[in-house]
Design a protein around this motif. Structure first.
Motif, PDB file in Angstrom:
ATOM      1  N   GLN A   1      -3.498 -14.062  10.713  1.00 40.81           N
ATOM      2  CA  GLN A   1      -4.588 -12.621  10.290  1.00 40.81           C
ATOM      3  C   GLN A   1      -3.664 -11.802  10.442  1.00 40.81           C
ATOM      4  OE1 GLN A   1      -6.891 -12.702   8.642  1.00 40.81           O
ATOM      5  NE2 GLN A   1      -7.580 -10.884   8.785  1.00 40.81           N
ATOM      6  N   VAL A   2      -3.559 -10.520  10.105  1.00 43.34           N
ATOM      7  CA  VAL A   2      -2.521  -9.285  10.192  1.00 43.34           C
ATOM      8  C   VAL A   2      -3.454  -8.248  10.605  1.00 43.34           C
ATOM      9  CG1 VAL A   2      -0.784  -7.211   9.665  1.00 43.34           C
ATOM     10  CG2 VAL A   2      -0.719  -9.938   8.858  1.00 43.34           C
ATOM     11  N   GLN A   3      -3.123  -7.253  11.742  1.00 41.49           N
ATOM     12  CA  GLN A   3      -3.808  -6.358  12.022  1.00 41.49           C
ATOM     13  C   GLN A   3      -3.308  -5.331  11.889  1.00 41.49           C
ATOM     14  OE1 GLN A   3      -5.924  -7.450  16.065  1.00 41.49           O
ATOM     15  NE2 GLN A   3      -7.676  -7.426  15.114  1.00 41.49           N
ATOM     16  N   LEU A   4      -4.088  -3.936  11.739  1.00 40.78           N
ATOM     17  CA  LEU A   4      -3.370  -2.567  11.164  1.00 40.78           C
ATOM     18  C   LEU A   4      -3.485  -1.508  11.923  1.00 40.78           C
ATOM     19  CD1 LEU A   4      -2.946  -2.754   7.344  1.00 40.78           C
ATOM     20  CD2 LEU A   4      -0.494  -3.377   9.068  1.00 40.78           C
ATOM     21  N   VAL A   5      -3.170  -1.025  12.860  1.00 37.23           N
ATOM     22  CA  VAL A   5      -4.234   0.523  13.115  1.00 37.23           C
ATOM     23  C   VAL A   5      -3.192   1.077  13.238  1.00 37.23           C
ATOM     24  CG1 VAL A   5      -4.697   0.532  16.363  1.00 37.23           C
ATOM     25  CG2 VAL A   5      -4.587  -1.496  15.058  1.00 37.23           C
ATOM     26  N   GLU A   6      -4.353   2.074  12.954  1.00 35.30           N
ATOM     27  CA  GLU A   6      -3.260   3.392  12.958  1.00 35.30           C
ATOM     28  C   GLU A   6      -4.126   4.375  13.526  1.00 35.30           C
ATOM     29  OE1 GLU A   6      -5.498   3.043   8.605  1.00 35.30           O
ATOM     30  OE2 GLU A   6      -6.162   2.305  10.429  1.00 35.30           O
ATOM     31  N   SER A   7      -2.812   5.427  13.361  1.00 32.88           N
ATOM     32  CA  SER A   7      -2.872   6.753  14.436  1.00 32.88           C
ATOM     33  C   SER A   7      -2.473   7.981  14.176  1.00 32.88           C
ATOM     34  CB  SER A   7      -2.609   6.263  16.837  1.00 32.88           C
ATOM     35  OG  SER A   7      -1.281   6.422  16.236  1.00 32.88           O
ATOM     36  N   CYS A  22       1.295   3.948  11.778  1.00 32.42           N
ATOM     37  CA  CYS A  22      -0.079   1.975  11.535  1.00 32.42           C
ATOM     38  C   CYS A  22       0.733   1.525  11.913  1.00 32.42           C
ATOM     39  CB  CYS A  22       0.111   2.259  10.015  1.00 32.42           C
ATOM     40  SG  CYS A  22      -0.827   0.733   9.888  1.00 32.42           S
ATOM     41  N   THR A  23       0.750   0.610  13.104  1.00 34.19           N
ATOM     42  CA  THR A  23       1.303  -0.540  13.371  1.00 34.19           C
ATOM     43  C   THR A  23       0.772  -1.775  13.251  1.00 34.19           C
ATOM     44  OG1 THR A  23       2.225   1.143  15.529  1.00 34.19           O
ATOM     45  CG2 THR A  23       2.238  -1.722  15.695  1.00 34.19           C
ATOM     46  N   ALA A  24       1.655  -2.683  12.611  1.00 30.74           N
ATOM     47  CA  ALA A  24       1.140  -3.986  12.750  1.00 30.74           C
ATOM     48  C   ALA A  24       1.344  -5.449  13.611  1.00 30.74           C
ATOM     49  CB  ALA A  24       1.640  -4.348  11.652  1.00 30.74           C
ATOM     50  N   SER A  25       0.484  -5.247  13.344  1.00 32.16           N
ATOM     51  CA  SER A  25       0.272  -6.865  14.324  1.00 32.16           C
ATOM     52  C   SER A  25       1.531  -7.924  13.436  1.00 32.16           C
ATOM     53  CB  SER A  25      -0.694  -7.926  14.921  1.00 32.16           C
ATOM     54  OG  SER A  25      -1.284  -7.920  13.925  1.00 32.16           O
ATOM     55  N   GLY A  26       2.008  -8.981  14.269  1.00 36.98           N
ATOM     56  CA  GLY A  26       2.627 -10.270  13.342  1.00 36.98           C
ATOM     57  C   GLY A  26       4.359 -10.100  13.724  1.00 36.98           C
ATOM     58  N   ARG A  27       4.620 -11.654  12.616  1.00 34.42           N
ATOM     59  CA  ARG A  27       6.016 -11.146  12.698  1.00 34.42           C
ATOM     60  C   ARG A  27       6.728 -10.992  11.189  1.00 34.42           C
ATOM     61  NH1 ARG A  27       7.515 -16.362  16.820  1.00 34.42           N
ATOM     62  NH2 ARG A  27       6.760 -16.202  18.188  1.00 34.42           N
ATOM     63  N   THR A  28       6.204 -10.784  10.572  1.00 41.74           N
ATOM     64  CA  THR A  28       6.514 -10.517   9.009  1.00 41.74           C
ATOM     65  C   THR A  28       6.386  -9.031   8.382  1.00 41.74           C
ATOM     66  OG1 THR A  28       4.417 -10.893   7.896  1.00 41.74           O
ATOM     67  CG2 THR A  28       5.606 -12.963   8.955  1.00 41.74           C
ATOM     68  N   PHE A  29       6.389  -8.151   9.509  1.00 45.28           N
ATOM     69  CA  PHE A  29       6.281  -7.036   9.233  1.00 45.28           C
ATOM     70  C   PHE A  29       6.941  -6.282   8.030  1.00 45.28           C
ATOM     71  CE2 PHE A  29       4.434  -2.735   9.009  1.00 45.28           C
ATOM     72  CZ  PHE A  29       5.524  -1.559   9.146  1.00 45.28           C
ATOM     73  N   SER A  30       8.954  -6.557   7.902  1.00 46.87           N
ATOM     74  CA  SER A  30      10.375  -6.118   7.784  1.00 46.87           C
ATOM     75  C   SER A  30      10.053  -6.931   5.451  1.00 46.87           C
ATOM     76  CB  SER A  30      11.082  -6.761   8.341  1.00 46.87           C
ATOM     77  OG  SER A  30      11.061  -7.821   8.245  1.00 46.87           O
ATOM     78  N   ILE A  31       9.281  -8.146   5.443  1.00 47.07           N
ATOM     79  CA  ILE A  31       9.650  -8.142   4.566  1.00 47.07           C
ATOM     80  C   ILE A  31       7.960  -7.501   3.164  1.00 47.07           C
ATOM     81  CG2 ILE A  31      10.269 -10.466   5.234  1.00 47.07           C
ATOM     82  CD1 ILE A  31       7.857 -12.175   4.454  1.00 47.07           C
ATOM     83  N   TYR A  32       7.376  -6.908   3.779  1.00 47.39           N
ATOM     84  CA  TYR A  32       6.749  -7.061   3.027  1.00 47.39           C
ATOM     85  C   TYR A  32       6.580  -5.008   2.779  1.00 47.39           C
ATOM     86  CZ  TYR A  32       4.241 -10.994   3.507  1.00 47.39           C
ATOM     87  OH  TYR A  32       3.386 -11.747   3.308  1.00 47.39           O
ATOM     88  N   ALA A  33       5.951  -4.516   1.479  1.00 40.14           N
ATOM     89  CA  ALA A  33       5.435  -3.053   0.921  1.00 40.14           C
ATOM     90  C   ALA A  33       4.721  -2.371   2.391  1.00 40.14           C
ATOM     91  CB  ALA A  33       5.583  -3.230  -0.306  1.00 40.14           C
ATOM     92  N   MET A  34       4.618  -0.872   2.701  1.00 38.89           N
ATOM     93  CA  MET A  34       3.199  -0.724   2.740  1.00 38.89           C
ATOM     94  C   MET A  34       2.612   0.511   2.630  1.00 38.89           C
ATOM     95  SD  MET A  34       2.855  -3.089   5.743  1.00 38.89           S
ATOM     96  CE  MET A  34       1.935  -1.521   6.479  1.00 38.89           C
TER      97      MET A  34
END
Length: 124
Positions: A1-7, A22-34
């Motif tokens: 499960q990915v969590q995204l936290v905005e500030s 916006c900071t994302a949890s997990g190790r796969t952030f770099s392979i997805y567009a945002m």
């Protein structure tokens, strides 16, 4: 499960600036567009900006071109939205979202994880 936290949201006068993060949890952030989306009271959620996984491709809604800049730091699992020359019509709850693949895209149904949102209010 990915969590995204905005500030970074808040109250600012017209013409001012804010930077959303916006900071994302997990190790796969770099392979997805945002992407960043926003929703004003009584209106549908609308696309604001998107960035590809490597940061080389960005897209913006016409109303923010030249004023907003999306960027990302894959080492920090964070995507940013620098907002300059803010206008009262930019007032909304801003959401970051993770796209289901690496290419920048504008349709909300292409995004599979969403943050809780951060309020941006621009006074005239």
């Amino acid at each position: 499960q990915v969590q995204l936290v905005e500030s970074g949201g808040g109250l600012v006068q017209a013409g001012g600036s804010l930077r959303l993060s916006c900071t994302a949890s997990g190790r796969t952030f770099s392979i997805y567009a945002m992407g960043w989306f926003r929703q004003a009271p009584g209106k549908e959620r609308e696309f604001v900006a998107t960035i590809s996984s490597g940061g080389g491709s960005t897209l913006y809604v016409d109303s923010v071109k030249g004023r907003f800049t999306i960027s990302r730091d894959n080492g920090k699992n964070t995507v940013y939205l620098q907002m300059n020359s803010l206008k009262p019509e930019d007032t909304a709850v801003y959401y970051c979202a993770r796209k289901s693949n690496s290419a920048a895209g504008v349709r909300p149904n292409q995004y599979d994880y969403w943050g809780q949102g951060t309020q941006v209010t621009v006074s005239s």
